[in-house]
Write an enzyme that holds these catalytic residues in place. Structure first.
Site, mmCIF file in Angstrom:
data_model
loop_
_atom_site.group_PDB
_atom_site.id
_atom_site.type_symbol
_atom_site.label_atom_id
_atom_site.label_comp_id
_atom_site.label_asym_id
_atom_site.label_seq_id
_atom_site.Cartn_x
_atom_site.Cartn_y
_atom_site.Cartn_z
ATOM 1 N N HIS A 73 11.139 37.414 -13.683
ATOM 2 C CA HIS A 73 11.942 38.167 -12.717
ATOM 3 C C HIS A 73 13.398 38.202 -13.178
ATOM 4 O O HIS A 73 13.945 37.193 -13.576
ATOM 5 C CB HIS A 73 11.862 37.530 -11.329
ATOM 6 C CG HIS A 73 10.557 37.793 -10.637
ATOM 7 N ND1 HIS A 73 10.356 37.533 -9.309
ATOM 8 C CD2 HIS A 73 9.394 38.311 -11.098
ATOM 9 C CE1 HIS A 73 9.120 37.881 -8.977
ATOM 10 N NE2 HIS A 73 8.517 38.343 -10.055
ATOM 11 N N TYR A 205 14.829 37.510 0.002
ATOM 12 C CA TYR A 205 15.381 36.536 0.940
ATOM 13 C C TYR A 205 15.976 37.340 2.094
ATOM 14 O O TYR A 205 16.916 38.106 1.874
ATOM 15 C CB TYR A 205 16.483 35.699 0.272
ATOM 16 C CG TYR A 205 15.958 34.710 -0.758
ATOM 17 C CD1 TYR A 205 15.573 35.126 -2.030
ATOM 18 C CD2 TYR A 205 15.859 33.348 -0.458
ATOM 19 C CE1 TYR A 205 15.097 34.218 -2.972
ATOM 20 C CE2 TYR A 205 15.388 32.440 -1.392
ATOM 21 C CZ TYR A 205 15.011 32.871 -2.635
ATOM 22 O OH TYR A 205 14.544 31.971 -3.559
ATOM 23 N N PRO A 298 14.331 24.098 0.096
ATOM 24 C CA PRO A 298 13.726 24.985 -0.902
ATOM 25 C C PRO A 298 14.433 26.325 -1.115
ATOM 26 O O PRO A 298 14.077 27.061 -2.033
ATOM 27 C CB PRO A 298 12.308 25.214 -0.366
ATOM 28 C CG PRO A 298 12.402 24.937 1.090
ATOM 29 C CD PRO A 298 13.463 23.909 1.267
ATOM 30 N N LYS A 302 15.172 24.838 -6.337
ATOM 31 C CA LYS A 302 15.682 23.924 -7.359
ATOM 32 C C LYS A 302 14.859 22.648 -7.584
ATOM 33 O O LYS A 302 15.035 21.979 -8.605
ATOM 34 C CB LYS A 302 17.115 23.496 -6.988
ATOM 35 C CG LYS A 302 18.138 24.604 -7.133
ATOM 36 C CD LYS A 302 18.558 24.757 -8.582
ATOM 37 C CE LYS A 302 19.272 26.046 -8.857
ATOM 38 N NZ LYS A 302 18.446 27.097 -9.459
ATOM 39 N N TYR A 390 21.453 30.247 -9.400
ATOM 40 C CA TYR A 390 20.021 30.446 -9.136
ATOM 41 C C TYR A 390 19.227 30.398 -10.441
ATOM 42 O O TYR A 390 18.188 29.749 -10.529
ATOM 43 C CB TYR A 390 19.810 31.782 -8.414
ATOM 44 C CG TYR A 390 18.428 31.940 -7.811
ATOM 45 C CD1 TYR A 390 18.240 31.840 -6.434
ATOM 46 C CD2 TYR A 390 17.317 32.186 -8.608
ATOM 47 C CE1 TYR A 390 16.976 31.987 -5.870
ATOM 48 C CE2 TYR A 390 16.048 32.329 -8.050
ATOM 49 C CZ TYR A 390 15.891 32.228 -6.686
ATOM 50 O OH TYR A 390 14.638 32.368 -6.139
#
Ligand code: APR
Ligand code: PHB
Length: 396
Positions: A73, A205, A298, A302, A390
């Site tokens: 991704h 998200y 979560p 990580k 991220y």
């Protein structure tokens, strides 16, 4: 009595990756695991690898299936106010992430260890760790346990406590030697695994007035979806229909064009959310790695990646020690890891705070969260900050 160089407690990603990396350096280890191999390999957990973690697997020779089945991704979507915004990791941080389930990571690593003749004791009972307290003592640490009802003892130079948050290693360190830093969030995640093709090419998200929702995936056929819920939410009150209804509402777009594909729910559960760090991550000849030393909520994806960076640092420190008797990298293990751990903690807390409804929130806080999301998706500097964290900060 079994003798080895490094005794490892726990055959999760941390313990197995450490054993594998040590093996590549010619360092012997034995792994002791409380559960069965099947249990460990089937447990549904995280599913997102930073590029650094995926590279580490590939470079250490356990990346074959990951390369075949991992979904690369290049970013994520943030959805709020019914609008969708893409954060492009590739252009912002020149990195990507890979969707690959943790249980496959564990299966690939245990296959590699067993194929190389590695020793893993599964279904070990009454595991305990002893004689590790003094880094300079001549006494060698021990791991005691029972396997097939027979008492067993491993004598080693060092112990790696890779036994997760509920393991025995951290509580075996004398109280007073450790400082705990933690925060419990007033919500949990209700997660499902569904036999439905993911309704998006990349993760979504979603910030919503009913609470956070996340669309993730495990493969082109399997979706992984979450909704924010109470920390003690009773899963029995959530019929499949209620879960889908909530997901439809929270993930909806303003134009009504985006569609969430449903499918049979294969598994569902509720997880609490916390941030936790213990300092230092070592005591005498015992080193804690992964969830045994720290937990992240979560939202930043990580947990697994921190376990990988801890054991990379630890394997390098052992390599130095066995090659040249230099103890400094081992002595600095905790300090080295904690710099990265705290940055991942900060990022995970920040993502969590930005995207969830808190029960103390008022209208001001909602407006502030929306302003933050607006800023993150409209400023290159802000989206770059999200992207670089991220996709993963450097490993050492
Ligand atoms: N003796 C031996 N093994 C134990 C004991 C014990 N007393 N207690 C726990 N274990 C085992 C567990 O059964 C588990 O297999 O230790 C292993 C720890 O593995 P994980 O919990 O997966 O932790 P870790 O390897 O640090 O990986 C961190 O797991 O929870 C996720 O999000 C987290 O992705 C992150 C990853
Ligand atoms: C998951 O796929 O389980 C997942 C992905 C991203 C997260 C958390 C969980 O932030």
């Amino acid at each position: 009595m079994i003798r080895t160089q490094v005794g490892i407690v726990g055959a999760g990603p941390a313990g197995l990756l450490l054993s594998h990396l040590l093996h590549l350096q010619g360092i012997e280890s034995v792994v002791v695991e409380a559960r069965s191999r099947q249990y460990v390999e089937e447990r549904v957990r995280a599913g997102l690898l930073e590029q650094g973690t995926a590279d580490l697997m590939a470079e250490s020779g356990v990346g074959e299936r990951l390369k075949r089945e991992g979904l690369v991704h290049h970013g994520i979507y943030l959805r709020f106010g019914g609008e969708t915004h893409h954060i492009d990791f590739k252009s912002l941080a020149n990195r990507c992430v890979v969707i690959y389930p943790q249980n496959k990571v564990v299966a690939d690593l245990s296959d590699a260890r067993l194929a190389a003749g590695g020793r893993i004791f599964y279904e070990a009972d009454d595991v305990s760790v002893q004689d590790f307290g003094d880094a300079n003592s001549q006494t060698r640490p021990r791991i005691r346990f029972r396997a097939n009802a027979q008492p067993q003892e491993i004598e080693c130079d060092y112990i790696a406590g890779c036994d997760g948050f509920h393991g025995v290693c951290r509580p075996s360190i004398p109280e007073g030697a450790l400082t705990v830093y933690d925060r419990i969030y007033p919500f949990g995640w209700l997660g499902i695994l569904a036999e439905a093709p993911p309704s998006s090419d990349e993760l979504i998200y979603a910030y919503h007035e009913r609470g956070f929702a996340l669309l993730s995936m495990r493969s082109p056929e399997i979706s992984r979806l979450y909704v924010q819920c109470a920390p003690d939410e009773d899963i029995h009150e959530w019929s499949d229909a209620r879960i889908w209804d909530e997901l439809h509402k929270r993930l909806a777009t303003a134009d009504g064009k985006w569609k969430l594909t449903e499918g049979p729910i294969l598994q569902k559960g509720v997880t609490g959310m916390r941030s936790f760090v213990v300092e230092p991550m070592q005591h005498g000849k015992l080193f804690l790695a992964g969830d045994a030393a720290h937990i992240v909520p979560p939202t930043g994806a990580k947990g697994l990646n921190l376990a990988a960076s801890d054991v990379l640092v630890l394997s390098r420190a052992f390599t130095e020690f066995y090659a040249s008797e230099r103890k400094e990298p081992l002595e600095n293990y905790s300090k080295t890891c904690l710099r990265r751990v705290w940055k991942a903690q900060r990022f995970s807390w920040w993502m969590t705070s930005m995207l969830h409804l808190f029960n103390t929130d008022n209208a001001f806080d909602r407006r502030r969260q929306l302003a933050e999301l607006d800023y993150v998706t409209s400023s290159r500097a802000a989206s770059q900050t999200l992207a670089e964290n991220y996709a993963g900060l450097p490993m050492e």
